[in-house]
Design an enzyme around this catalytic site. Structure first.
Site, short mmCIF file in Angstrom:
data_model
loop_
_atom_site.label_atom_id
_atom_site.label_comp_id
_atom_site.label_asym_id
_atom_site.label_seq_id
_atom_site.Cartn_x
_atom_site.Cartn_y
_atom_site.Cartn_z
N CYS A 91 3.71 13.41 39.38
CA CYS A 91 3.35 14.70 39.99
C CYS A 91 3.29 15.84 38.97
CB CYS A 91 4.33 15.00 41.13
SG CYS A 91 3.71 16.21 42.32
N HIS B 177 3.61 9.79 44.54
CA HIS B 177 5.04 9.52 44.43
C HIS B 177 5.36 8.05 44.68
CE1 HIS B 177 6.69 13.68 44.24
NE2 HIS B 177 5.50 13.95 44.73
N GLU C 241 8.10 6.64 44.24
CA GLU C 241 9.46 6.53 44.79
C GLU C 241 9.50 6.83 46.28
OE1 GLU C 241 9.06 10.84 44.62
OE2 GLU C 241 8.37 9.21 43.35
#
Length: 364
Positions: free
Chosen positions: A253, A338, A340
């Site tokens: 990001c 993302h 994660e």
């Protein structure tokens, strides 16, 4: 108690006050996730922004503190169609209403969030005010709204001192030591590395490249974070030094955007950004499409990148924007989305495993 959402274009929504009964001016953005509102509230990337959730019912499973992505919520305000005040979930520890009140976050419920989202999609992200003042002056409010900027919010959200998260998972080889530059990092980035057997040292955003390199990490992780990447001028200079080394780097990001800026590329603000858990991205190396979790309002302009230095790695299937960059002749991979998750799908979690392989190759 009545509450009002006043937008920079003069539109006013009337609803009910939720959370803290105070006035706030911030950037107004929308998130399309159906679940994960606590992770959204506690994602540091939302600092300086009020989030409108497009899903109509929010709060039905309450607040589960284990799911927080930071030590505190960072959203400036919260906007929903309907707030559930009686959660039903065995993990729930309190209501979302109490959570908002306790953390001083004002909000508004009972407005047409679909209409609000259509305005933001058509006119672009804009500033707004949440207030309970029924005697507000629209002209005065417009002046205040047009003058608001989020500023350099990375300094606000980063950790204040270095810390270490020990390796939790088992590895076939040696424990890899990863330096995580906290630009507003979600907790699950460090957890995703730790459970893969990495010892993660988390550094404040203002840490020099020299300090990080002196610790001789096996890899460097650049986290997500809030605000305009171009405001992070000093961090960009440090990333130039990190790039010149042979240490593997993985960036997510804001970290992805800052690395592009460090290598002479440019970024620009998107009309309304990508925020939600249902964004398709295509891996240009394999042709495979993954559903990703995203939260960003800026994007890298690949045309400004030197083709001898970098090439596109992922693109957004919906609008063709750059979602990842591979740096040539370097162990550097950066993505806009993302991997994660939290909230969102875990389709691209394999990128953490790819980062581990990058570190193994560099030690071969």
């Amino acid at each position: 108690m009545k509450a009002f959402l006043i937008l920079e274009d003069g539109n006013v929504f009337t609803g009910t006050s939720i959370g803290a009964a105070k006035e706030v001016i911030s950037e107004i953005v929308f998130n399309t996730s159906m679940t994960g509102y606590l992770e959204v509230l506690t994602d540091p990337s939302y600092a300086g922004q009020a989030v409108a959730m497009t899903y109509p019912l929010i709060g039905n499973y309450g607040i589960c503190y284990e799911d927080m992505e930071s030590v505190r919520p960072w959203c400036s305000g919260f906007i929903v169609r309907e707030l559930s005040r009686l959660p039903s979930n065995f993990r729930s520890e309190e209501t979302i209403q109490h959570f908002l009140e306790k953390n001083g976050i004002p909000g508004i419920a009972g407005i047409d969030t679909r209409a609000l989202t259509k305005i933001l999609r058509e006119k672009g992200t804009m500033n707004g005010m949440i207030t309970t003042n029924e005697n507000y002056n629209l002209d005065d409010s417009m002046v205040r709204l047009k003058g608001y900027t989020t500023g350099n919010v990375v300094e606000k959200v980063t950790c204040r001192e270095k810390s270490v998260l020990p390796a939790q998972g088992k590895t076939a080889g040696a424990v890899r030591r990863v330096a995580l530059l906290d630009l507003g990092a979600k907790k699950n980035i460090a957890r995703s590395l730790s459970k893969r057997g990495c010892e993660v040292t988390i550094y404040p955003a203002g840490t020099s490249a020299q300090e990080i390199l002196e610790a001789e990490p096996d890899g460097i992780m650049l986290s997500n974070g809030p605000g305009d990447p171009k405001a992070c001028t000093s961090i960009i200079e440090e990333l130039k030094q990190l790039y010149r080394t042979d240490v593997p780097i993985f960036a997510i990001c804001l970290g992805h955007q800052l690395m592009a800026l460090a290598m002479g590329g440019d970024t620009h603000k998107m009309k309304y950004g990508h925020r939600g858990g249902n964004h398709p991205v295509k891996d240009l190396e394999t042709g495979r499409v993954y559903i990703s979790s995203q939260n960003h309002g800026y994007v890298v302009d690949m045309k400004t990148m030197d083709a001898s230095v970098a090439e596109p790695g992922f693109v957004n299937v919906n609008d063709g924007t750059i979602e990842g960059i591979r740096y040539k002749n370097k162990n550097i991979l950066t993505v806009q989305f993302h991997p994660e998750a939290c909230p969102g799908p875990q389709d691209s979690e394999f990128l953490f495993d790819k980062f581990l392989k990058m570190m193994e190759v560099s030690h071969a």
